[in-house]
Design an enzyme around this catalytic site. Structure first.
Site, PDB file in Angstrom:
ATOM      1  CB  ALA A   1      52.126  94.127  34.804  1.00  0.00           C
TER       2      ALA A   1
ATOM      3  N   GLY B   1      50.210  96.359  30.662  1.00  0.00           N
ATOM      4  CA  GLY B   1      50.243  94.960  30.225  1.00  0.00           C
ATOM      5  C   GLY B   1      48.893  94.487  29.702  1.00  0.00           C
TER       6      GLY B   1
ATOM      7  CD  GLU C   1      53.060  95.821  27.172  1.00  0.00           C
ATOM      8  OE1 GLU C   1      52.976  95.483  28.366  1.00  0.00           O
ATOM      9  OE2 GLU C   1      54.133  96.112  26.622  1.00  0.00           O
TER      10      GLU C   1
ATOM     11  CD  GLU D   1      53.153 100.167  30.626  1.00  0.00           C
ATOM     12  OE1 GLU D   1      52.479 101.140  30.230  1.00  0.00           O
ATOM     13  OE2 GLU D   1      52.832  98.986  30.401  1.00  0.00           O
TER      14      GLU D   1
HETATM   15  N1  DAK Z   1      48.095  96.182  39.674  1.00  0.00           N
HETATM   16  C1  DAK Z   1      47.650  95.813  40.897  1.00  0.00           C
HETATM   17  N2  DAK Z   1      46.458  96.198  41.423  1.00  0.00           N
HETATM   18  C2  DAK Z   1      45.695  96.989  40.664  1.00  0.00           C
HETATM   19  C3  DAK Z   1      46.089  97.416  39.374  1.00  0.00           C
HETATM   20  C4  DAK Z   1      47.347  96.978  38.869  1.00  0.00           C
HETATM   21  N3  DAK Z   1      47.818  97.288  37.629  1.00  0.00           N
HETATM   22  N4  DAK Z   1      45.126  98.216  38.866  1.00  0.00           N
HETATM   23  C5  DAK Z   1      44.161  98.262  39.811  1.00  0.00           C
HETATM   24  N5  DAK Z   1      44.507  97.529  40.890  1.00  0.00           N
HETATM   25  C6  DAK Z   1      43.745  97.325  42.128  1.00  0.00           C
HETATM   26  C7  DAK Z   1      43.754  98.588  42.988  1.00  0.00           C
HETATM   27  O1  DAK Z   1      44.953  98.669  43.716  1.00  0.00           O
HETATM   28  C8  DAK Z   1      42.551  98.356  43.859  1.00  0.00           C
HETATM   29  O2  DAK Z   1      42.879  97.412  44.864  1.00  0.00           O
HETATM   30  P1  DAK Z   1      42.509  97.723  46.432  1.00  0.00           P
HETATM   31  O3  DAK Z   1      43.122  99.017  46.738  1.00  0.00           O
HETATM   32  O4  DAK Z   1      41.011  97.730  46.457  1.00  0.00           O
HETATM   33  O5  DAK Z   1      43.124  96.540  47.150  1.00  0.00           O
HETATM   34  C9  DAK Z   1      41.569  97.668  42.905  1.00  0.00           C
HETATM   35  O6  DAK Z   1      42.371  97.130  41.847  1.00  0.00           O
HETATM   36  C10 DAK Z   1      40.561  98.634  42.312  1.00  0.00           C
HETATM   37  O7  DAK Z   1      41.298  99.704  41.743  1.00  0.00           O
HETATM   38  P2  DAK Z   1      41.001 101.249  42.096  1.00  0.00           P
HETATM   39  O8  DAK Z   1      40.399 101.377  43.462  1.00  0.00           O
HETATM   40  O9  DAK Z   1      42.266 101.997  41.834  1.00  0.00           O
HETATM   41  O10 DAK Z   1      39.901 101.591  41.016  1.00  0.00           O
HETATM   42  P3  DAK Z   1      39.603 103.017  40.362  1.00  0.00           P
HETATM   43  O11 DAK Z   1      38.346 102.845  39.590  1.00  0.00           O
HETATM   44  O12 DAK Z   1      39.672 104.095  41.386  1.00  0.00           O
HETATM   45  O13 DAK Z   1      40.813 103.264  39.346  1.00  0.00           O
HETATM   46  C11 DAK Z   1      42.370 102.633  37.610  1.00  0.00           C
HETATM   47  C12 DAK Z   1      40.956 102.427  38.241  1.00  0.00           C
HETATM   48  C13 DAK Z   1      42.541 101.582  36.495  1.00  0.00           C
HETATM   49  C14 DAK Z   1      42.437 104.028  36.972  1.00  0.00           C
HETATM   50  C15 DAK Z   1      43.436 102.499  38.690  1.00  0.00           C
HETATM   51  O14 DAK Z   1      43.210 101.279  39.392  1.00  0.00           O
HETATM   52  C16 DAK Z   1      44.831 102.483  38.150  1.00  0.00           C
HETATM   53  O15 DAK Z   1      45.382 103.493  37.776  1.00  0.00           O
HETATM   54  N6  DAK Z   1      45.439 101.263  38.114  1.00  0.00           N
HETATM   55  C17 DAK Z   1      46.796 101.099  37.687  1.00  0.00           C
HETATM   56  C18 DAK Z   1      46.864 101.129  36.187  1.00  0.00           C
HETATM   57  C19 DAK Z   1      48.270 100.998  35.706  1.00  0.00           C
HETATM   58  O16 DAK Z   1      49.144 101.798  36.022  1.00  0.00           O
HETATM   59  N7  DAK Z   1      48.483  99.965  34.900  1.00  0.00           N
HETATM   60  C20 DAK Z   1      49.762  99.714  34.280  1.00  0.00           C
HETATM   61  C21 DAK Z   1      50.532  98.872  35.204  1.00  0.00           C
HETATM   62  S1  DAK Z   1      52.209  98.778  34.687  1.00  0.00           S
HETATM   63  C22 DAK Z   1      57.397  94.194  32.299  1.00  0.00           C
HETATM   64  C23 DAK Z   1      56.601  94.173  31.223  1.00  0.00           C
HETATM   65  C24 DAK Z   1      55.374  94.770  31.281  1.00  0.00           C
HETATM   66  C25 DAK Z   1      54.993  95.420  32.408  1.00  0.00           C
HETATM   67  C26 DAK Z   1      55.781  95.401  33.476  1.00  0.00           C
HETATM   68  C27 DAK Z   1      56.991  94.792  33.447  1.00  0.00           C
HETATM   69  N8  DAK Z   1      58.674  93.582  32.213  1.00  0.00           N
HETATM   70  C28 DAK Z   1      59.298  93.533  30.934  1.00  0.00           C
HETATM   71  C29 DAK Z   1      59.371  93.251  33.425  1.00  0.00           C
HETATM   72  C30 DAK Z   1      53.728  96.076  32.448  1.00  0.00           C
HETATM   73  C31 DAK Z   1      53.520  97.077  33.294  1.00  0.00           C
HETATM   74  C32 DAK Z   1      52.219  97.537  33.592  1.00  0.00           C
HETATM   75  O17 DAK Z   1      51.233  97.052  33.123  1.00  0.00           O
END
Ligand code: DAK
Length: 260
Positions: free
Chosen positions: A66, A111, A114, A134
């Site tokens: 997400a 997400g 998911e 998460e």
């Molecule tokens: N959201 C927003 N931007 C993201 C992103 C994300 N999940 N993942 C990557 N990006 C963006 C980065 O910020 C970066 O943008 P700029 O800085 O260039 O503007 C661009 O994509 C490239 O990413 P990186 O530079 O970080 O690339 P790397 O190869 O260095 O790293 C990575 C790749 C996948 C390891 C890293 O980007 C990372 O850790 N990303 C976050 C992964 C993450 O934590 N995903 C889970 C998100 S939490 C809900 C239900 C469900 C959810 C939420 C609420 N409710 C019931 C309310 C779900 C939650 C989630 O999914």
């Protein structure tokens, strides 16, 4: 049938839907969820479509979760709306009569995992990485991830993945039963398409009812599941596809299913 963030290409009964925000690793914001929902609703209604392939644009990510940059500023009402929207999409994918194949071409995180788990089959490229980060963000999976993952691979492995927040490579996801198949990134689209074509040759009603029996049966006792299966089995005997499929076998010819 496309949106600002979603590409959709329909060819020979197979719709390929691509989440297209590669600059954000295809992260799901509310606009993406809306578009995805609209497109999948449309594909479910479209009689020319038999199978859907879902993938991400670029070579790095299926969907990296997400959109954290959108979520960081959400108030509780917006968070609730976001959750409702995401859960509605995941549940709809399970209820769709058409199989959805996830072609996971890179990160499938949070997400994004998911979303892949809401698909019926996951094919992955060997650079794919799966995880639920998460807890590292102070939350838990909220689009059905805890439920779908534990049902798929059992509670022990699901807890290991969710509690640690770590990512696992495609080979381990395959060994754990998350990914049905792993191949190179260059092969992924063709492998997913080959499976979609194999499915599309079969009677759409049979495939849809089989999906219905498996998905809904998982939430029933075994006896109720058997009863449910037998009623769907019986209903199919009222269809032209059943007459055609069995008639073609008896007449030693290829069946021409009409989805009726
Ligand atoms: N959201 C927003 N931007 C993201 C992103 C994300 N999940 N993942 C990557 N990006 C963006 C980065 O910020 C970066 O943008 P700029 O800085 O260039 O503007 C661009 O994509 C490239 O990413 P990186 O530079 O970080 O690339 P790397 O190869 O260095 O790293 C990575 C790749 C996948 C390891 C890293 O980007 C990372 O850790 N990303 C976050 C992964 C993450 O934590 N995903 C889970 C998100 S939490 C809900 C239900 C469900 C959810 C939420 C609420 N409710 C019931 C309310 C779900 C939650 C989630 O999914």
């Amino acid at each position: 049938m496309e949106g600002k963030n979603i590409l959709c290409d329909i060819n020979e009964g197979i719709a390929t839907v691509t989440v297209n925000r590669p600059e954000s690793l295809n992260a799901l914001n509310s606009e993406v969820l809306n578009e995805l929902e609209c497109i999948l609703y449309g594909l479910e209604q479209d009689n020319s479509v038999q199978v859907v392939i879902l993938t991400g644009a670029g070579e790095k990510a299926f969907v990296a979760g997400a959109d954290i940059k959108e979520m960081v500023a959400m108030n509780s009402y917006q968070g609730h709306q976001f959750a409702i929207q995401g859960q509605r999409l995941m549940l709809f994918m399970e209820k769709m009569s058409k199989p959805v194949i996830a072609a996971v071409n890179g990160y499938a995180l949070g997400g994004g995992l998911e979303l892949a788990l809401a698909c019926d089959v996951i094919y992955a490229s060997d650079n794919a990485r799966f995880g639920f980060p998460e807890v590292t963000l102070g939350i838990i999976p909220g689009f059905g991830g805890t439920q779908n993952l534990a049902r798929l691979i059992g509670p022990a492995k699901a807890k290991e993945l969710v509690f640690s927040g770590r990512m696992i490579p495609a080979a381990k996801a395959h060994a754990w039963g998350i990914a049905n198949e792993v191949c190179t990134q260059a092969e992924l689209a063709a492998k997913a398409l080959a499976l979609a074509r194999e499915i599309a040759k079969n009677g759409r009603l049979g495939v849809g009812y089989a999906k219905n029996a498996i998905v809904n049966g998982l939430n029933m006792t075994k006896e109720d599941g058997f009863r449910y299966e037998s009623s769907l089995f019986g209903v199919l005997f009222a269809t032209e596809d059943q007459k055609e499929g069995m008639g073609a076998f008896v007449e030693k010819r290829k069946a021409e299913f009409k989805g009726k």
